[in-house]
Write an enzyme that holds these catalytic residues in place. Sequence first.
Site, PDB file in Angstrom:
ATOM      1  N   ASN B  84       0.803  -1.218   0.000  1.00  0.00           N
ATOM      2  CA  ASN B  84       0.000   0.000   0.000  1.00  0.00           C
ATOM      3  C   ASN B  84       0.844   1.281   0.000  1.00  0.00           C
ATOM      4  OD1 ASN B  84      -1.632  -2.133   2.004  1.00  0.00           O
ATOM      5  ND2 ASN B  84      -2.793  -1.286   0.281  1.00  0.00           N
ATOM      6  N   ILE B  92       1.181   6.972  -0.134  1.00  0.00           N
ATOM      7  CA  ILE B  92       0.458   5.988   0.675  1.00  0.00           C
ATOM      8  C   ILE B  92      -0.976   5.847   0.185  1.00  0.00           C
ATOM      9  CG2 ILE B  92      -0.326   5.434   3.030  1.00  0.00           C
ATOM     10  CD1 ILE B  92       1.901   7.515   3.923  1.00  0.00           C
ATOM     11  N   CYS B  93      -1.460   4.605   0.131  1.00  0.00           N
ATOM     12  CA  CYS B  93      -2.874   4.396  -0.166  1.00  0.00           C
ATOM     13  C   CYS B  93      -3.568   3.978   1.120  1.00  0.00           C
ATOM     14  CB  CYS B  93      -3.037   3.305  -1.228  1.00  0.00           C
ATOM     15  SG  CYS B  93      -4.761   2.942  -1.583  1.00  0.00           S
ATOM     16  N   LEU B  94      -4.231   4.938   1.748  1.00  0.00           N
ATOM     17  CA  LEU B  94      -4.931   4.660   3.009  1.00  0.00           C
ATOM     18  C   LEU B  94      -6.211   5.504   3.019  1.00  0.00           C
ATOM     19  CD1 LEU B  94      -4.894   3.294   5.836  1.00  0.00           C
ATOM     20  CD2 LEU B  94      -3.668   5.304   6.676  1.00  0.00           C
ATOM     21  N   GLN B 127      -1.153   0.353  -3.643  1.00  0.00           N
ATOM     22  CA  GLN B 127      -0.541   1.560  -4.180  1.00  0.00           C
ATOM     23  C   GLN B 127       0.569   1.120  -5.136  1.00  0.00           C
ATOM     24  OE1 GLN B 127      -1.244   4.898  -3.439  1.00  0.00           O
ATOM     25  NE2 GLN B 127       0.279   5.468  -4.972  1.00  0.00           N
TER      26      GLN B 127
END
EC number: 2.3.2.23
Lengths: 369, 200
Positions: B84, B92-94, B127
């Site tokens: 991610n 960051i993929c959050l 990500q």
Amino acid sequence: MASILEIIFELINNMLQFFRLGKKSISNSLNIYIKSNTGSTLSIELDPKWDIKNVKEVIAPKLGLPPNEVKIIFAGKELDDSITIEECDLGEQSILHAVQSRSQSKRSRPLSESVANLQLSNISENDDSSSTIEEQLESSEEKGIKNTHFYVYCSQPCKSVRVGKLRVRCANCHSGALTVDSDPSCWDDVLKSNRITAHCEETRCETGPVSFAEFFFKCAEHTSQGEKDEAVPLYLIRPNISHVPCLACTDISDPVLVFSCEERHVTCLDCFRQYCVTRLRERQFVSDDRLGYTLPCPAGCENSLIEECHHFRLLTSEQYQMYQRFGAEEYVLKAGGVLCPQPGCGAGIIIDTDCKRVQCVGGCGVRSH
Amino acid sequence: MANNIAAQRIQREFKEVIKSDEVAKCAIRVELVNDNYTELKGEIAGPPDTPYEGGNFVLEIKVPETYPFNPPKVRFITKIWHPNISSVTGAICLDILRDQWAAAMTLRTVLLSLQALMAAAEPDDPQDAVVAKQYKDDQEMFRLTAKHWTAKYAGGPGGNPDFEMKIRRLTDMGVEEDQARVALSSYNWDLERATEQLFS
Ligand SMILES: [Zn+2]
Ligand SMILES: [Zn+2]
Ligand SMILES: [Zn+2]
Ligand SMILES: [Zn+2]
């Protein structure tokens, strides 16, 4: 040396006294209308220091009644003889209702007084049923809150967010000659119909076995302009009695905006404006079919959309214009229309299916085929 | 006005993090980068029982003017191998740093959420697609690679002589070390395929 000082002190004192007296002689009269349940209206000058007993003595002869047979109704309550005009929060040109009394009912303080200091909860059940309104009133006074208010949007003449007053009338005949059977204990009691029963004294009024109270709000900051003079309650703006910090800046302010989510998240009014402007610029307002162009709680809670869009009147006039423009654009696009192609116009066009020619209505007026 | 709300809020959150239990346990840290509270440096300790254990990960935190109504912009400065997080840019993929952000969240929530993300990756919402594929196809290969990155960039324990040797083979051919590491990691440390990709 000392004597000169004394003379100066005396002079100052005399001047102050003069001003105090001067002020008193100007402010000690209030022009009030007395409406009887038989349809007549009197205009009288009252001294705010008078109590209700004095008022009855003055108006009874004019109504052709003995003073002890008159009852005075204001803001949903029959007023007690000992209450002074000052205590009733009567504005210039307010209306008191005079009714010939057949029976002696329970007398009290006007509703505006007993309820104004209450922070009406959102919860329908009065979970604090053990304490009376008087007790709650006292406890709010102990916390140093003397005169907390309701907030309204006054469209005429103030065109602004103002302090408001709670008033009540008969749901059937709209007469103010009405006494409520109980005080509202939550906002639902005030905003929804048929929740508080009442007794209407209007002779012409024909209600069924039960009559209901209808609550409304007046702007407290301009002289009353008669019975049609109403203001929109901004019921999410509340006094911050329990000192809840703002969710965004963490300051403890008063008043605050309380969102309708389950958690009752709170923002200060400055942060509310900032939140609105941020979401406006990003076109992140919610276009709700029922509620219009609105926002949820900034903490992202479910079922928290602001239902009364007049709350956006808290924005500056420039920001509010942006809100209105974006809201209108969103509406036009949703309804299948297009925006006027003339640069800078932005007015909406909903194309008439039968006609090939369209005109920009209310915008720049450009015509096209 | 606009800047004041963001700055005031960050100032309080900064104090909140400094006083928090996690700081006492050395799990998270924040530092100011400038005086007007618009940029901060965050640090997260790699969670135990993960390939990141023993590493210290530095984050860049940029506070927008519209904070806290919009999320802070956060990326990893320390290179990390995680489905991610981009192995190249640190992006960051959050969800809470995007559409699930809520104004009641704080720097502390963000740092703890990132630590939780390090402990439990979500390969279905990647990500870095290459890392995510490896994570799904070959858990052990992923673990070794992530551990190697932690040792190399985040000061984690243990080396990996086999991986080091392969990287040296590529640097001897004139490839830059970081580039060599990315290529090898992406091809499950298959030297031949990595070389092919680098010189094609
Ligand atoms: Zn007004
Ligand atoms: Zn009636
Ligand atoms: Zn605030
Ligand atoms: Zn909420």
